[in-house]
Design a protein around this motif. Structure first.
Motif, mmCIF file in Angstrom:
data_model
loop_
_atom_site.group_PDB
_atom_site.id
_atom_site.type_symbol
_atom_site.label_atom_id
_atom_site.label_comp_id
_atom_site.label_asym_id
_atom_site.label_seq_id
_atom_site.Cartn_x
_atom_site.Cartn_y
_atom_site.Cartn_z
ATOM 1 N N VAL A 250 0.659 -16.504 -157.468
ATOM 2 C CA VAL A 250 1.942 -17.187 -157.659
ATOM 3 C C VAL A 250 2.085 -18.340 -156.669
ATOM 4 C CG1 VAL A 250 4.454 -16.963 -157.732
ATOM 5 C CG2 VAL A 250 3.012 -15.009 -158.416
ATOM 6 N N LEU A 251 2.453 -19.506 -157.185
ATOM 7 C CA LEU A 251 2.859 -20.615 -156.333
ATOM 8 C C LEU A 251 4.383 -20.611 -156.280
ATOM 9 C CD1 LEU A 251 0.622 -23.627 -157.503
ATOM 10 C CD2 LEU A 251 0.493 -22.398 -155.322
ATOM 11 N N THR A 252 4.925 -20.627 -155.071
ATOM 12 C CA THR A 252 6.380 -20.549 -154.922
ATOM 13 C C THR A 252 6.882 -21.659 -154.031
ATOM 14 O OG1 THR A 252 6.250 -18.133 -155.113
ATOM 15 C CG2 THR A 252 8.311 -19.051 -154.268
ATOM 16 N N ALA A 253 7.968 -22.279 -154.454
ATOM 17 C CA ALA A 253 8.616 -23.309 -153.625
ATOM 18 C C ALA A 253 9.633 -22.645 -152.720
ATOM 19 C CB ALA A 253 9.311 -24.342 -154.515
ATOM 20 N N PRO A 254 9.772 -23.114 -151.484
ATOM 21 C CA PRO A 254 10.776 -22.518 -150.603
ATOM 22 C C PRO A 254 12.176 -22.819 -151.099
ATOM 23 C CG PRO A 254 9.845 -24.506 -149.625
ATOM 24 C CD PRO A 254 9.046 -24.215 -150.858
ATOM 25 N N ARG A 255 13.089 -21.919 -150.847
ATOM 26 C CA ARG A 255 14.491 -22.110 -151.254
ATOM 27 C C ARG A 255 15.140 -23.158 -150.388
ATOM 28 N NH1 ARG A 255 15.761 -19.945 -156.252
ATOM 29 N NH2 ARG A 255 14.588 -18.037 -156.508
#
Length: 255
Positions: A250-255
């Motif tokens: 999973v690639l996740t962007a920071p909130r």
């Protein structure tokens, strides 16, 4: 006229001129107009100020719109309490410094956020391929059964193309995309937007199209102008939040 009389006349003239100069009001003490339409009334005093100070007064007036607040009610970070040119110059100078620092901070924050989104945008690109005003039922190929709600009111529908630029299959995507017109590039809401949270299957190097529209929102003039734009003119902002690949990565962007 004797030489003495001539000298006395010159001396009196000098005193008179000096007196007039001393009595000329300092333009900095000029009261600010309470209405922007009254600026011409103080133009002679504005013209006596150095160019930089004159611009500061005008910028302050535009920012305050002529309002004068008591000190106890004013915003400490940007008080609108000036009553004279001098006070306006001081407050506007302080505002320029503070606002410049805040703009720099916001710019740094945005740049850092854009950097964190870049890997996700490189993995999954998005573009607008079609814009239309139609009914929701037509756009999504829906044929209501007897008793079901019919969505036949005009609806703005945008078709997006998601392109997988990686070698792995993408199985789930979350994120938001918004579109703006060149006439209003800084709009917060944009002309149209779509939140995506979908399980799908886009193999490496392949693409998938999806439609998005709000059936509760009737398209206005801005939407019609948007539909008339060429796809290349549309300003698109893609903010992917997470991209899940086959196998669980999973690639996740920071909130």
């Amino acid at each position: 006229m004797t030489t003495f009389d001539t000298l006395r006349t010159i001396a009196m003239a000098a005193v008179l001129v000096g007196g007039i100069g001393a009595c000329s009001p300092d333009p900095h003490t000029t009261r600010l107009p309470l209405n922007l339409a009254d600026i011409p009334k103080v133009q002679p005093q504005l013209d006596q100020l150095p160019a930089e100070e004159r611009q500061l007064v005008l910028d302050y007036l535009k920012r305050s719109n002529g309002d004068v607040l008591p000190a106890n009610l004013a915003d400490p970070s940007a008080p609108l309490t000036a009553r004279t040119f001098a006070e306006a110059i001081k407050l506007q100078r302080e505002f320029v410094v503070t606002n410049g620092a805040e703009e720099a901070r916001v710019a740094d924050f945005r740049a850092a956020r854009e950097a964190t989104l870049e890997p996700l945008r490189e993995a999954l690109a998005i573009e607008v391929v079609k814009k239309e005003i139609t009914t929701a039922d037509e756009a999504f190929g829906r044929r209501p059964s007897p008793g079901e709600a019919i969505h036949d009111a005009p609806t703005l529908v945008t078709t997006y193309r998601l392109r997988n630029n990686t070698a792995q299959t993408i199985t789930h995507v979350t994120g938001s995309v918004s579109v703006r017109s060149p006439s209003d590039p800084e709009s917060l809401m944009g002309i149209d937007s779509c939140f995506i949270d979908r399980s799908l299957s886009i193999q490496g190097g392949q693409s998938l199209e999806l439609r998005c529209g709000d059936v509760t929102k009737r398209p206005g003039d801005q939407a019609k102008e948007y539909v008339a734009l060429a796809e290349s003119e549309v300003l698109l902002r893609w903010e992917p939040r997470s991209i899940t690949f086959e196998g669980g990565r999973v690639l996740t962007a920071p909130r």
